[in-house]
Design an enzyme around this catalytic site. Structure first.
Site, PDB file in Angstrom:
ATOM      1  N   SER A   1      -9.620   1.558   2.879  1.00 14.89           N
ATOM      2  CA  SER A   1      -8.786   2.549   1.894  1.00 14.89           C
ATOM      3  C   SER A   1      -7.635   1.539   1.246  1.00 14.89           C
ATOM      4  CB  SER A   1      -7.954   3.622   2.511  1.00 14.89           C
ATOM      5  OG  SER A   1      -7.324   3.048   3.789  1.00 14.89           O
TER       6      SER A   1
ATOM      7  N   SER B   1     -10.112  -0.477   7.058  1.00 15.57           N
ATOM      8  CA  SER B   1      -9.137  -0.112   5.723  1.00 15.57           C
ATOM      9  C   SER B   1      -8.782  -1.512   5.100  1.00 15.57           C
ATOM     10  CB  SER B   1      -8.285   1.086   5.731  1.00 15.57           C
ATOM     11  OG  SER B   1      -8.914   2.207   5.949  1.00 15.57           O
TER      12      SER B   1
ATOM     13  N   LYS C   1       0.866  -1.166   0.067  1.00 14.84           N
ATOM     14  CA  LYS C   1       0.135   0.023   0.107  1.00 14.84           C
ATOM     15  C   LYS C   1       0.906   1.220  -0.081  1.00 14.84           C
ATOM     16  CE  LYS C   1      -3.839   2.031   2.510  1.00 14.84           C
ATOM     17  NZ  LYS C   1      -4.775   1.770   3.734  1.00 14.84           N
TER      18      LYS C   1
END
Lengths: 496, 97
Positions: A156, A180, A81
């Site tokens: 996210s 997330s 990420k």
């Protein structure tokens, strides 16, 4: 040379490379080809490090040829990420504010993955600064759900989940502040774990809300998630909030000889006492609850005890979460002044406040909203009404959960109250967007571990089951999750 | 949106909060955000539904008292080589007024 190596799980890749069934270079070439073929449809990657990945693959093949020792994750393609720092590779947090940032150091989790010979293939898309639930708040555009390209991938860590579901990498790392990792895992039909707070080092994770967030692994199987955990979990002197991995069982004392040093996915199931949280099921869409009840039936038919239970403090969990998270965000994002890191904008000639305002106007809408709300709840006159109360609410939630774990081994419910929805559907209503986090924020507030596993499809869209356990009881989660995986076969590879 | 009663937050307060965080909000942004933020802050009133006593605070699960020895350690300046806006060993910034 075998085809479709990109479809292999991390476990299969590591074994295949160690046993010389195929080389690391063969595997990584196929992975990079796969990314080139499908990523323009789903937009999971912000940066693909082709050169770095091939170089690492070459060096691994050379070492294997020379009979050298290789790590447990040898050759496994990992996506990271883009709020986790990797040395000399662009890290943007999907924001204009960090457009030109190239970290001078590796996050601790990256160091550990490299030590186990995993291969980082690129940086994955996210909501800007990890603030969002759909990856629509990214400067690089939304990540699309590989199961249906008109639908959101969740957020996210949308890129982290979508890339695994689309077989662009075997496993990925995400971060979870209020759901997330678990939200996109549920929406993309993969396994995603938010570990106990303090289990994994946050050194190198770009902060959003540091009393709530944790880095965690995503993969197609529980075993893959376990393998990554074994590589990255544990105390780090660079993060003073990390704690030893010893699980704290409520009544038994674990003899030192039996204490776990590694997690396993061996399904050594004991008689599990499962609590089904009433408020989470009742708040979910009927098509989602239907899948959850089917899962409950499966558990009960396999000698697990499922009992309905109640968690009164859920009613203020969301308010507590968003108060604390926005407050911490307003503080953590104060550092972005474009002086030490950021984008190209010469400060010469500008007056101090004007320069900073011009710079900070480049935050997206959602980030600006959260900074403003955070400043509001911390401001003089409002601090007692919101922030202080949110902390007291948090403690109440933590205590209620603790008392539930005296009775149950795990608590289950839907990961998300709804199915994935169409891109653009909730963009105009931030509060409605926040409300889909209702099932996931509890684990962050209480600091307990929670895993989302795929349990089925409804209207051809994935549904996830969330399992929560007491602090540092990740092994219990792995036991229950891998047991479930054994009795039900859910698709985890999207045909794209 | 305006019909639902009193706003808890005004555009002026919003502008001021923006200033405190060095965010100079445009008129368009103020128009867009005021109702959204107002709705969210009203939602936080959920916190008033709990009976709370003074003693309920979360404490850290870990005793954070481990400081390193008070010894001089040389800072490795080469990690800052890649920093933008450098000149003669200094970092350039906007001028104070």
């Amino acid at each position: 040379m075998p085809n479709h190596l990109y479809r292999l799980t991390a476990n299969e890749v590591a074994h295949g490379i160690k046993n010389r069934e195929f080389s690391a270079q063969e595997y990584i070439s196929q992975i990079l080809e796969r990314i080139e073929k499908v990523d323009n449809k789903i937009n999971a990657f912000i940066v693909v490090d082709k050169q770095g990945a091939m170089e690492k693959a070459r060096s691994i093949d050379k070492r294997l040829h020379e009979g050298d020792y290789v790590g447990d994750l040898v050759g496994v393609a990992v996506g990271i990420k883009d709020n986790i720092c990797i040395k000399e590779l662009k890290t943007t947090c999907a924001s204009k504010i960090l457009e030109g940032y190239i970290p001078p150091y590796d996050a601790s989790v990256i160091k550990r993955l490299k030590e186990k010979d995993a291969i980082v293939v690129g940086k994955l898309n996210l909501d800007e600064f990890a603030m969002g639930s759909t990856t629509e708040f990214s400067k690089y555009g939304p990540t699309r759900n590989p199961w249906n390209l008109d639908y959101v991938a969740g957020g996210s860590s949308g890129g982290s989940a979508a890339s695994v579901a689309a077989s662009e990498c075997a496993v990925s790392l995400g971060s979870d502040t209020g759901g997330s990792i678990r939200c996109p895992s549920s929406f993309c039909s993969v396994v995603g774990l938010k570990p106990t707070y303090g289990c994994i080092s946050r050194s190198g994770l770009i902060s959003y809300s540091n009393s709530l967030e944790q880095i965690g692994p995503l993969g197609k199987t529980v075993l893959d998630v376990v393998m990554v955990m074994n590589a990255i979990a544990g105390i780090d002197e660079n993060d003073q909030t990390t704690r030893p991995m010893t699980p704290t069982l409520p009544s038994e004392d674990i003899p030192t000889s039996n204490r776990l040093s590694k997690y396993t996915a061996n399904q050594n199931k004991r008689n599990i006492d499962i609590g089904l949280v009433k408020e989470l099921i009742e708040g979910a869409d009927p098509v989602v609850s239907k899948c959850i009840y089917s899962a409950v039936d499966l558990f009960e038919s396999s000698d697990c005890k499922c009992e309905e239970t109640s968690m009164k403090s859920i009613q203020y969990a969301l308010a507590s979460y968003y108060t604390i998270a926005t407050a911490e965000a307003s503080s953590n994002l104060a550092r972005y002044d474009n002086i030490r890191y950021g984008f190209d904008y010469n400060p010469e000639g500008y007056e101090w406040n004007t320069y900073f305002s011009n710079v900070r106007n480049n935050f997206g809408d959602e980030v600006k909203r959260r900074i403003i709300i955070g400043s509001y709840v911390l401001s003089a006159g409002y601090y007692g009404k919101y922030y202080l109360k949110a902390h007291m609410a948090r403690e109440r939630i933590r205590q209620e959960i603790k008392s539930l774990f005296e009775k149950f081994d795990v608590l289950i419910g839907p990961t998300m109250p709804i199915l994935p929805f169409k891109i653009g559907e909730k963009l105009d209503d931030p509060l409605k967007m926040y409300q889909i986090d209702i099932d996931t924020v509890i684990a962050n507030l209480a600091g307990i571990p929670a895993i989302s596993i795929p349990i089925g499809f409804s209207n051809s869209l994935p549904v996830g089951l969330q399992i929560m356990a007491d602090e540092m009881c990740e092994q219990t989660l792995f036991d229950v999750a891998s047991f479930f995986e054994k009795i039900v076969d859910i698709r985890r590879s999207a045909d794209i | 949106m305006y019909g639902s009663g009193i706003y808890m937050i005004s555009k002026d307060e919003l502008k001021h909060l923006g200033w405190l965080s060095r965010l100079e909000l445009t008129i368009g942004e103020l128009d867009r955000y005021v109702s959204q933020i107002d709705e969210i802050i009203k939602y936080f009133d959920n916190l008033d539904t709990i009976p709370l006593s003074e003693s309920e605070h979360t404490y850290s699960a870990k005793e954070v008292s481990e400081l390193r020895d008070d010894k001089n350690r040389v800072f490795k300046w080469d990690t800052l080589q890649s920093l933008k806006n450098r000149k003669d060993g200094f970092i350039k910034g906007p001028k104070m007024s």
